[in-house]
Design an enzyme around this catalytic site. Structure first.
Site, mmCIF file in Angstrom:
data_model
loop_
_atom_site.group_PDB
_atom_site.id
_atom_site.type_symbol
_atom_site.label_atom_id
_atom_site.label_comp_id
_atom_site.label_asym_id
_atom_site.label_seq_id
_atom_site.Cartn_x
_atom_site.Cartn_y
_atom_site.Cartn_z
ATOM 1 N N HIS A 107 0.853 -1.197 0.000
ATOM 2 C CA HIS A 107 0.000 0.000 0.000
ATOM 3 C C HIS A 107 0.883 1.240 0.000
ATOM 4 O O HIS A 107 2.087 1.153 0.230
ATOM 5 C CB HIS A 107 -0.900 0.019 1.249
ATOM 6 C CG HIS A 107 -0.116 0.182 2.521
ATOM 7 N ND1 HIS A 107 0.552 -0.864 3.129
ATOM 8 C CD2 HIS A 107 0.146 1.269 3.288
ATOM 9 C CE1 HIS A 107 1.171 -0.435 4.212
ATOM 10 N NE2 HIS A 107 0.950 0.864 4.329
ATOM 11 N N ARG A 162 7.433 -8.545 15.952
ATOM 12 C CA ARG A 162 7.824 -7.209 15.498
ATOM 13 C C ARG A 162 6.792 -6.171 15.959
ATOM 14 O O ARG A 162 5.585 -6.413 15.884
ATOM 15 C CB ARG A 162 7.927 -7.225 13.975
ATOM 16 C CG ARG A 162 8.377 -5.945 13.349
ATOM 17 C CD ARG A 162 8.833 -6.170 11.913
ATOM 18 N NE ARG A 162 9.302 -4.928 11.358
ATOM 19 C CZ ARG A 162 8.532 -4.057 10.712
ATOM 20 N NH1 ARG A 162 7.264 -4.345 10.509
ATOM 21 N NH2 ARG A 162 9.031 -2.922 10.256
HETATM 22 C C1 OGA Z 1 1.627 1.401 8.142
HETATM 23 C C2 OGA Z 1 2.875 0.715 7.756
HETATM 24 C C3 OGA Z 1 4.868 -0.444 8.370
HETATM 25 C C4 OGA Z 1 5.415 -1.270 9.482
HETATM 26 O O1 OGA Z 1 1.256 1.306 9.342
HETATM 27 O O2 OGA Z 1 1.010 2.035 7.257
HETATM 28 O O3 OGA Z 1 3.183 0.698 6.598
HETATM 29 O O4 OGA Z 1 6.568 -1.676 9.355
HETATM 30 N N1 OGA Z 1 3.620 0.137 8.700
HETATM 31 O O5 OGA Z 1 4.698 -1.532 10.456
HETATM 32 NI NI NI Z 2 2.110 2.174 5.488
#
Ligand code: OGA
Ligand code: NI
Length: 350
Positions: free
Chosen positions: A231, A298
Site C-alpha cells: 500500500h 515485530r
Molecule cells: C503502516 C505501515 C509499516 C510497518 O502502518 O502504514 O506501513 O513496518 N507500517 O509496520
Molecule cells: Ni504504510
C-alpha cells in the site's frame, strides 16, 4: 468547524471481520484465512541479488549534516523513503512508547477486544484499514490513536491508564514537531518559489497526526503470510519506528521489494500520497509492505502526518502545469477508501 481526521476516517463503517484481529496466542498453524495463495501477485517485481541490494539501500540522512536538504530531496525523488538520524527525538521517548506498545499487545485477546475500534470509528484496537480490499487476512494487529488515547486506555487498564496515555501523548508531540521540521526541509528541496514554499509550510502548521501502533506476532509458515499488504500511505508523510526486527519492504521499479533494515536510533520517513500531489508528481509515494517473521515478534509505531480534512491539497504552481487536480483531504481519503491504489491516477488532469 474544521473536519478532523478521525471524523473523516469514521465515515465508512466496516464489517466486523474487517475489524477483529486473530487471537494469535491460541494459534499454532497458519489458518486458511491467512494463507495468501497468490504470493506471485505480491512479489510482482524481480528478485534482487545481493550485489544490486548493496547499491540500492534506502538512504540514511543525518539531519544535522550540511547536505541534508539535498539528500532528502534526492531520496524523495528516487525512493519516496529515507531513514533519519540526529532527528532530535530523545531515545527515552521512543523507548518508553515502545515498552507501552509491548505491554498493550501482550494483553490477553479478550482484554484487547474491549478496546475494539467501533464499526464507524477511527481509533482503538483492530486489523489494518486496508483489509477490506483483500480476500485474505493479514498477520497483524493494530491500535490507532488520534490525540488522546484515554477512552480506550481506561478500558484496558482501569487503574493505571495514565502512564500509557502520557507516553503516547509525549511521543505524538515529538513526532508532530519532527514531521513539521522534515516537511519544511522537503518543501525547500522542491525549489518552489520562496513565497509559495513559506505559505505551504505555514499552512501545514495546522496539520494533525494519527499514531498507528502495529504488532506482527511470530508467524508459523511465514512465507505464505503477509504482515501488511502492499500500500501507500495517504497523508503527507509517515514517520515510522521499528523495533530491532526486519519486516518493512519498499518497492523499487527494476529492483523489486527491498528490505528497510532497522537502524538503531534512526526513524523511517516515507512520502505519502498527498505530498506526491503537492510535488506535482516529483516525489514518489512509497509503495511498501510488511513481511512477517517466524521467530521474532515485530512492533512498530507509525505516525501519519497530514492537514485537516477541509484543507485543499494541490500541486505547487511553480512546479509547472498541474498533473493532478486539487482535492480536499477529506475527499481524497474517501476516494482512496473506494479505490485504494487507483486514487492518485483518478486525480490526473488531462
Ligand atoms: C503502516 C505501515 C509499516 C510497518 O502502518 O502504514 O506501513 O513496518 N507500517 O509496520
Ligand atoms: Ni504504510
Amino acid at each position: 468547524m474544521a473536519t478532523t481526521l478521525s471524523e473523516v476516517y469514521g465515515d465508512t463503517p466496516l464489517q466486523l471481520k474487517h475489524i477483529v484481529p486473530l487471537d494469535f496466542d491460541s494459534i499454532h498453524d497458519l489458518p486458511d484465512s491467512h494463507v495468501w495463495t497468490e504470493p506471485v501477485d505480491l512479489l510482482s517485481g524481480k528478485r534482487i541479488c545481493q550485489s544490486q541490494m548493496d547499491e540500492s539501500n534506502v538512504p540514511i540522512v543525518d539531519l544535522a549534516a550540511p547536505n541534508a536538504l539535498e539528500l532528502v530531496g534526492d531520496a524523495c525523488r528516487k525512493w519516496g523513503m529515507f531513514q533519519v538520524m540526529n532527528h532530535g527525538v530523545p531515545s527515552s521517548s521512543v523507548g518508553d512508547a515502545e515498552s507501552h506498545v509491548r505491554r498493550l499487545f501482550a494483553l490477553p485477546a479478550e482484554q484487547k477486544l474491549k478496546a475494539l475500534r467501533s464499526p464507524g470509528g477511527a481509533t482503538g484496537y483492530g486489523v489494518a484499514r486496508i483489509s477490506p480490499f483483500f480476500s485474505k487476512l493479514m498477520w497483524h494487529e493494530g491500535f490507532t490513536i488520534m490525540g488522546s488515547a484515554v477512552e480506550h486506555a481506561k478500558v484496558l487498564w482501569p487503574q493505571d491508564y495514565e502512564e500509557f496515555c502520557n507516553a503516547m501523548e509525549d511521543y505524538q508531540k515529538q513526532m508532530k514537531s519532527l514531521a513539521h521540521k522534515i516537511l519544511v526541509l522537503i518543501l525547500k528541496s522542491l525549489e518552489a518559489k520562496d513565497q509559495e514554499t513559506l505559505v505551504s509550510a505555514a499552512s501545514v502548521h495546522k496539520s494533525e497526526g494519527a499514531l498507528q501502533l502495529n504488532s506482527y506476532p511470530c508467524c508459523p509458515n511465514h512465507n505464505q503470510a503477509v504482515g501488511l499488504a502492499p500500500h501507500t500511505d495517504s497523508l503527507l508523510l509517515t514517520i515510522l519506528h521499528q523495533n530491532d526486527t526486519e519486516g518493512l519492504q519498499v518497492f523499487r521499479e527494476n529492483s523489486g521489494w527491498i528490505t528497510v533494515p532497522p537502524v538503531s536510533e534512526a526513524l523511517v520517513v516515507n512520502i505519502g500520497d498527498l505530498l506526491h500531489i503537492v510535488s506535482n508528481g516529483e516525489f514518489r509515494t512509497a509503495y511498501h509492505r510488511v513481511v512477517p517473521n517466524e521467530t521474532r515478534h515485530r512492533f512498530t509505531m507509525a505516525f501519519f502526518y497530514g492537514p485537516q480534512g477541509d484543507s485543499v491539497v494541490a500541486p505547487l504552481s511553480s512546479l509547472g502545469s498541474p498533473r493532478y487536480r486539487s482535492v480536499t483531504v477529506k475527499e481524497y481519503l474517501s476516494i482512496k477508501n473506494k479505490h485504494l491504489e487507483k486514487a492518485i491516477p483518478l486525480l490526473k488532469t488531462g
